[in-house]
Each structure stands twice: as C-alpha cells, then as structure tokens.
Design a protein around this motif. Sequence first.
Motif: not given
Length: 127
Positions: A4-30
């Motif tokens: 699951e891609a995670i995004t928020t307006e409370k942090a800078p938007q990605a400046i490249g082809p990536y997500e702010q974070a990815i949630k997978c299997n109980g973990l969150l990778f920023t």
Amino acid sequence: MPREAITTEKAPQAIGPYEQAIKCNGLLFTSGQIALDPATGTLIDGDISAQTRQVLDNLKAVLEAGGSSLKHVIKATVYLTDLNNFAKMNEVYAEYLGEVKPARSTVGVATLPRGAGVEIDLVATTL
C-alpha cells in the motif's frame, strides 16, 4: 503480499518516481526525507540541527499517515554530507527517537538532493 502506497500532504511530495512510504506485511518503509518544507517544497534555511528537525518532522507525518509513529521505528538510516555534523544531528535525533532507540546506520555521502546536509529513512511497525 499486498503493498500500500502511503502519502500525506503534511510531508513534502516525492521529487522522483517513488512513494513517501510503502506499507507491507505489518511494516512501514519510508523513503528518505531531506529538509524540505512541505508547504513550499524548498530546502529550509538552517544548520544541520534545523535540517535534522525538519527531516524528522516530515518522517513523523509520513509514519502517522501510514498508521505508525516514531515510537514504532525499528531501523533508521542516516546519510550525512559532513560527518563532522554527527554530534549535532545526534542531539536532535535523540529528542525524536531516544526513548527506545531503533537500530541505526549512519553513512557519510558526497552529496544529497537539493544540497541537503542530511537525509533519513526509517522502517517501522504499524499499529
């Protein structure tokens, strides 16, 4: 395993082809955050302490958007363009992540995007 891609307006938007974070299997990778102002997308003025504070504020917002928090961080990677700034970065880092310290690596690098002095990425468990 669904991702699951995670995004928020409370942090800078990605400046490249990536997500702010990815949630997978109980973990969150920023993705790595530099000291960008979320409202303007520009690098903040200030020394390494101010930059580290902005980076961690950005990461806190991303973690919260993904259903986690700084208290749930299990791994951090810090990139510094000048390892002489390690102590100042560490002081601010300890304010945010000092309660139960996650595993961490700190790496000296030649340059970072937009001329930043510090970049940090995190791995956290979700709530």
